[in-house]
Design a protein around this motif. Structure first.
Motif, PDB file in Angstrom:
ATOM      1  N   TYR A  43      45.415  40.428  34.985  1.00  0.00           N
ATOM      2  CA  TYR A  43      45.333  39.493  36.187  1.00  0.00           C
ATOM      3  C   TYR A  43      43.961  39.722  37.043  1.00  0.00           C
ATOM      4  O   TYR A  43      43.095  38.803  37.225  1.00  0.00           O
ATOM      5  CB  TYR A  43      46.554  39.421  37.105  1.00  0.00           C
ATOM      6  CG  TYR A  43      46.465  38.526  38.249  1.00  0.00           C
ATOM      7  CD1 TYR A  43      46.471  37.135  38.243  1.00  0.00           C
ATOM      8  CD2 TYR A  43      46.042  39.168  39.654  1.00  0.00           C
ATOM      9  CE1 TYR A  43      46.375  36.422  39.400  1.00  0.00           C
ATOM     10  CE2 TYR A  43      45.637  38.465  40.757  1.00  0.00           C
ATOM     11  CZ  TYR A  43      45.856  37.254  40.470  1.00  0.00           C
ATOM     12  OH  TYR A  43      45.534  36.378  41.646  1.00  0.00           O
ATOM     13  N   ASP A  45      41.596  41.387  35.965  1.00  0.00           N
ATOM     14  CA  ASP A  45      40.317  41.324  35.259  1.00  0.00           C
ATOM     15  C   ASP A  45      39.867  40.177  35.124  1.00  0.00           C
ATOM     16  O   ASP A  45      38.658  39.792  35.051  1.00  0.00           O
ATOM     17  CB  ASP A  45      40.721  42.100  33.808  1.00  0.00           C
ATOM     18  CG  ASP A  45      40.498  43.594  33.758  1.00  0.00           C
ATOM     19  OD1 ASP A  45      40.187  44.293  34.633  1.00  0.00           O
ATOM     20  OD2 ASP A  45      41.205  44.214  32.964  1.00  0.00           O
ATOM     21  N   ASP A  46      40.759  39.224  34.803  1.00  0.00           N
ATOM     22  CA  ASP A  46      40.460  37.602  34.918  1.00  0.00           C
ATOM     23  C   ASP A  46      39.867  37.005  36.268  1.00  0.00           C
ATOM     24  O   ASP A  46      39.079  36.413  35.994  1.00  0.00           O
ATOM     25  CB  ASP A  46      41.816  36.661  34.627  1.00  0.00           C
ATOM     26  CG  ASP A  46      42.419  37.215  33.140  1.00  0.00           C
ATOM     27  OD1 ASP A  46      41.556  37.704  32.244  1.00  0.00           O
ATOM     28  OD2 ASP A  46      43.294  36.349  32.770  1.00  0.00           O
ATOM     29  N   LEU A  47      40.504  37.748  37.272  1.00  0.00           N
ATOM     30  CA  LEU A  47      39.651  37.295  38.457  1.00  0.00           C
ATOM     31  C   LEU A  47      38.329  37.813  38.371  1.00  0.00           C
ATOM     32  O   LEU A  47      37.329  37.004  38.869  1.00  0.00           O
ATOM     33  CB  LEU A  47      40.359  38.057  39.709  1.00  0.00           C
ATOM     34  CG  LEU A  47      41.681  37.241  40.193  1.00  0.00           C
ATOM     35  CD1 LEU A  47      42.228  38.065  41.539  1.00  0.00           C
ATOM     36  CD2 LEU A  47      41.323  35.810  40.529  1.00  0.00           C
ATOM     37  N   LYS A  48      37.832  38.707  38.072  1.00  0.00           N
ATOM     38  CA  LYS A  48      36.525  39.637  38.100  1.00  0.00           C
ATOM     39  C   LYS A  48      35.785  38.665  37.424  1.00  0.00           C
ATOM     40  O   LYS A  48      34.804  38.305  37.383  1.00  0.00           O
ATOM     41  CB  LYS A  48      36.554  41.043  37.597  1.00  0.00           C
ATOM     42  CG  LYS A  48      37.046  41.959  38.569  1.00  0.00           C
ATOM     43  CD  LYS A  48      36.884  43.429  38.321  1.00  0.00           C
ATOM     44  CE  LYS A  48      37.299  43.807  37.086  1.00  0.00           C
ATOM     45  NZ  LYS A  48      37.124  45.246  36.723  1.00  0.00           N
ATOM     46  N   LEU A  49      36.281  38.318  35.966  1.00  0.00           N
ATOM     47  CA  LEU A  49      35.360  37.372  35.107  1.00  0.00           C
ATOM     48  C   LEU A  49      35.197  35.966  35.701  1.00  0.00           C
ATOM     49  O   LEU A  49      34.120  35.543  35.484  1.00  0.00           O
ATOM     50  CB  LEU A  49      36.165  37.290  33.556  1.00  0.00           C
ATOM     51  CG  LEU A  49      35.834  38.471  32.786  1.00  0.00           C
ATOM     52  CD1 LEU A  49      36.982  38.161  31.693  1.00  0.00           C
ATOM     53  CD2 LEU A  49      34.701  38.923  32.253  1.00  0.00           C
ATOM     54  N   ASN A  50      36.136  35.607  36.273  1.00  0.00           N
ATOM     55  CA  ASN A  50      35.925  34.053  37.130  1.00  0.00           C
ATOM     56  C   ASN A  50      35.044  34.097  38.168  1.00  0.00           C
ATOM     57  O   ASN A  50      34.411  32.887  38.585  1.00  0.00           O
ATOM     58  CB  ASN A  50      37.304  33.658  37.431  1.00  0.00           C
ATOM     59  CG  ASN A  50      38.190  33.489  36.001  1.00  0.00           C
ATOM     60  OD1 ASN A  50      37.826  33.005  35.151  1.00  0.00           O
ATOM     61  ND2 ASN A  50      39.626  33.275  36.264  1.00  0.00           N
ATOM     62  N   TYR A  51      35.066  35.133  38.828  1.00  0.00           N
ATOM     63  CA  TYR A  51      34.137  35.384  40.080  1.00  0.00           C
ATOM     64  C   TYR A  51      32.924  36.271  39.791  1.00  0.00           C
ATOM     65  O   TYR A  51      32.326  36.716  40.441  1.00  0.00           O
ATOM     66  CB  TYR A  51      34.892  35.962  41.115  1.00  0.00           C
ATOM     67  CG  TYR A  51      35.929  34.800  41.652  1.00  0.00           C
ATOM     68  CD1 TYR A  51      35.471  33.868  42.667  1.00  0.00           C
ATOM     69  CD2 TYR A  51      37.161  34.776  41.094  1.00  0.00           C
ATOM     70  CE1 TYR A  51      36.603  32.987  43.122  1.00  0.00           C
ATOM     71  CE2 TYR A  51      37.978  33.958  41.671  1.00  0.00           C
ATOM     72  CZ  TYR A  51      37.831  33.008  42.802  1.00  0.00           C
ATOM     73  OH  TYR A  51      38.621  32.028  43.155  1.00  0.00           O
ATOM     74  N   ILE A  56      34.968  37.801  45.542  1.00  0.00           N
ATOM     75  CA  ILE A  56      36.319  37.143  45.210  1.00  0.00           C
ATOM     76  C   ILE A  56      37.201  37.276  46.534  1.00  0.00           C
ATOM     77  O   ILE A  56      37.394  38.356  47.302  1.00  0.00           O
ATOM     78  CB  ILE A  56      37.377  38.086  44.238  1.00  0.00           C
ATOM     79  CG1 ILE A  56      36.507  38.191  42.869  1.00  0.00           C
ATOM     80  CG2 ILE A  56      38.626  37.655  43.813  1.00  0.00           C
ATOM     81  CD1 ILE A  56      36.740  39.333  42.098  1.00  0.00           C
ATOM     82  N   TYR A  59      42.741  36.888  46.333  1.00  0.00           N
ATOM     83  CA  TYR A  59      43.379  37.888  45.507  1.00  0.00           C
ATOM     84  C   TYR A  59      44.484  38.657  46.170  1.00  0.00           C
ATOM     85  O   TYR A  59      44.619  38.286  47.483  1.00  0.00           O
ATOM     86  CB  TYR A  59      42.424  38.968  44.898  1.00  0.00           C
ATOM     87  CG  TYR A  59      41.928  39.917  46.164  1.00  0.00           C
ATOM     88  CD1 TYR A  59      42.411  41.066  46.297  1.00  0.00           C
ATOM     89  CD2 TYR A  59      40.657  39.660  46.730  1.00  0.00           C
ATOM     90  CE1 TYR A  59      41.883  41.839  47.454  1.00  0.00           C
ATOM     91  CE2 TYR A  59      40.180  40.135  47.386  1.00  0.00           C
ATOM     92  CZ  TYR A  59      40.717  41.430  48.035  1.00  0.00           C
ATOM     93  OH  TYR A  59      40.176  42.328  48.939  1.00  0.00           O
TER      94      TYR A  59
END
Length: 136
Positions: A43, A45-51, A56, A59
């Protein structure tokens, strides 16, 4: 009131209880769940990729974490989440270990992680949340 909380536990009943108690206490606007540490890290890691390249803002500022889970337990999650790549991106995230374990060594070990703010016994309760509101 917190915007977002992440509950990490392999027991579906514990996750349901966690969501129910938090929702009724108006402690958080949104509760998300993960069934093990690997799902929780995924979860983030996905946030880091999306932003990528930007800060961010939304979160989980609070993670309720079980210790004993299959795939990736709480200790492994904490080891990964303590790394700079996570701490710099999610610096305000705090962890409360919620466990049925009451081993003093576990409590002592949990306190070695800078993001762990407390070690509490399961299950989560309205009273625990009231105390957390005051601490946050």
């Amino acid at each position: 009131m917190l915007e977002l909380i992440l509950c990490v536990d392999d027991d579906p009943i514990t996750l349901m209880l966690c969501k129910m108690v938090i929702s009724k206490s108006t402690f958080a606007e949104e509760i998300i769940t993960a069934q093990n540490g690997e799902e929780a890290l995924s979860y983030f890691d996905d946030l880091k990729l999306n932003y990528l390249g930007t800060e961010i803002l939304k979160y989980p500022k609070l993670i309720l974490l079980d210790l004993n889970m299959p795939v990736m337990g709480g200790w492994e999650f904490l080891d990964h989440f303590a790394k700079e790549e996570y701490r710099s991106a999610f610096k305000d995230a705090k962890v409360i270990v919620l466990s049925s374990t009451i081993d003093p060594e576990d409590i002592k070990k949990a306190k070695t992680y800078p993001m762990v703010m407390d070690f509490l016994s399961k299950p989560i309760s309205k009273e625990i949340l009231e105390d957390l509101k005051k601490a946050m």
